[in-house]
Design an enzyme around this catalytic site. Structure first.
Site, PDB file in Angstrom:
ATOM      1  N   HIS A 168       0.817  -1.214   0.000  1.00  0.00           N
ATOM      2  CA  HIS A 168       0.000   0.000   0.000  1.00  0.00           C
ATOM      3  C   HIS A 168       0.856   1.272   0.000  1.00  0.00           C
ATOM      4  CE1 HIS A 168      -3.585   2.378   0.507  1.00  0.00           C
ATOM      5  NE2 HIS A 168      -4.339   1.306   0.697  1.00  0.00           N
ATOM      6  N   GLU A 298      -2.321  -0.342  -6.017  1.00  0.00           N
ATOM      7  CA  GLU A 298      -2.225  -1.632  -5.329  1.00  0.00           C
ATOM      8  C   GLU A 298      -2.531  -2.765  -6.302  1.00  0.00           C
ATOM      9  OE1 GLU A 298      -5.100  -1.070  -2.031  1.00  0.00           O
ATOM     10  OE2 GLU A 298      -4.922   1.026  -2.592  1.00  0.00           O
TER      11      GLU A 298
HETATM   12  C1  G6D Z   1      -7.689   1.250   0.046  1.00  0.00           C
HETATM   13  O1  G6D Z   1      -9.759   1.066  -1.153  1.00  0.00           O
HETATM   14  C2  G6D Z   1      -9.147   1.367   0.081  1.00  0.00           C
HETATM   15  C3  G6D Z   1      -9.549   2.708   0.569  1.00  0.00           C
HETATM   16  O2  G6D Z   1     -10.929   2.804   0.653  1.00  0.00           O
HETATM   17  C4  G6D Z   1      -8.895   2.927   1.907  1.00  0.00           C
HETATM   18  O3  G6D Z   1      -9.360   4.079   2.493  1.00  0.00           O
HETATM   19  C5  G6D Z   1      -7.410   2.934   1.723  1.00  0.00           C
HETATM   20  O4  G6D Z   1      -7.034   1.696   1.210  1.00  0.00           O
HETATM   21  C6  G6D Z   1      -6.649   3.233   2.967  1.00  0.00           C
HETATM   22  O5  G6D Z   1      -7.087   1.607  -1.104  1.00  0.00           O
END
Ligand code: G6D
Length: 332
Positions: A168, A298
């Site tokens: 992420h 992601e």
């Molecule tokens: C992700 O799809 C989700 C989002 O909704 C979230 O807020 C984020 O991670 C932190 O991409």
């Protein structure tokens, strides 16, 4: 070369930052807490420029809402209630987001540093994170001599379970405090997933063409985000279905001036999230937290695969370990 630095504590446990440097002077730094990607620094005339959103100290990583730099698992994205045969722990209403309340991002991992790679391993019991099966997971970050970062995610289980990990990281390629609105984005996709109000996909696909979702050619994010102002999110938090591709074809490219990050993955989806509601509850040092201060890209298998085999297979079963890889290439 590997350097280590103390990076505070989480729940009484010392956290360490590990930095690798390649022959070009590109530096990769990760934390054992959350197997987190802390920094990706490229050499510039006056020193180094970090291309990731990074909090200056461990307090920024105890916040679970933004997941910046974290390893996400067992399953990235959202699993709606009842979509899987067994009940899973929820952390967003009745939905399990990013591995639930005790996902990979919340754990301390065992680290092992080698000259060109950082290896994070963890045995995770079913009692610990609430998913079926006890799993052994290995996340390896490799920094190559040609300025690639590879993230390899490997897992084995003793009972049928799910495995759909990602990273992420949020990118901001600006040297200063500008947002990502001056970046160009390309995605190898012609469709994205329709979602319900709770952001769980319906399983239906929508065309990207003639909408704010069309990134088939390099597209200015300022222009794209202007179109998205009519949406509830006022930005992107969406699942793009990738066009069938070979592993050597880029799935996405983000560019700002001379700097770019190009992503490769053999999976079928890319979630794009543009930090639409970020505010001063988050601290990214010299980059002021506000909407569009970063973009998360992601790579994963489409989350609909949990209940719809048309969109892939995220099952992990005994005797059949799984291995997924995301590759990032940097120009600067
Ligand atoms: C992700 O799809 C989700 C989002 O909704 C979230 O807020 C984020 O991670 C932190 O991409």
């Amino acid at each position: 070369m590997v350097e280590t630095q103390a990076f505070g504590t989480v729940r009484g446990q010392a956290v360490t930052a590990y930095t690798l440097t390649n022959a070009h002077g590109v530096r990769l730094t990760c934390l054992d807490y959350g197997a987190t990607w802390l920094k990706l620094e490229v050499p510039i005339a006056s020193g180094w420029q970090n291309l990731l959103l990074t909090s200056p100290d461990i307090s920024g990583y105890a916040d679970l809402g933004s997941y910046h730099g974290k390893t996400i698992g067992r399953v990235a994205g959202r699993i709606g209630a009842g979509k899987y045969a067994q009940a899973l722990p929820a952390n967003e209403g009745t939905t399990t987001l990013h591995g639930g309340p005790h996902g990979f991002s919340t754990l301390m991992w065992q680290a092992q540093a080698q000259a060109d790679r950082l290896v994070f391993t963890r045995h995770i019991t079913s009692a610990e994170d609430g998913f079926p099966g006890n799993i052994d997971v290995k996340v390896t970050y490799t920094l190559t001599p040609s300025d690639d970062v590879l993230i390899d995610f490997e897992a084995a289980t003793d009972q049928p379970t799910l495995f759909n990990p990602t990273n992420h990281a949020y990118w901001n390629l600006n040297p200063g405090d500008d947002t990502i609105q001056n970046h160009q984005l390309t995605i190898n996709s012609s469709q994205h997933f329709e979602v319900q109000a709770n952001k769980v996909p319906t399983g239906e696909l929508l065309a990207n063409a003639h909408s704010g979702f069309d990134f088939a050619r390099p597209t200015n994010l300022a222009d794209a985000l202007a179109i998205m102002q009519t949406t509830v999110e006022k930005g992107y938090d969406d699942i793009f279905l990738l066009t069938p591709h070979t592993p050597d074809m880029p799935i996405a490219k983000l560019t700002q001036g001379p700097r770019s990050v190009t992503m490769y993955s053999s999976r079928n989806a890319l979630v794009v999230f543009t930090a639409n509601a970020f505010g001063d509850e988050l601290n990214f040092g010299a980059k002021t937290s506000r909407p569009y201060i970063g973009i998360a890209m992601e790579a994963q298998t489409a989350s609909s695969a949990v209940s719809d085999p048309r969109y892939g297979d995220i099952s992990l079963v005994p005797e059949q370990p799984r291995h997924e890889q995301i590759k990032y290439h940097f120009d600067y």
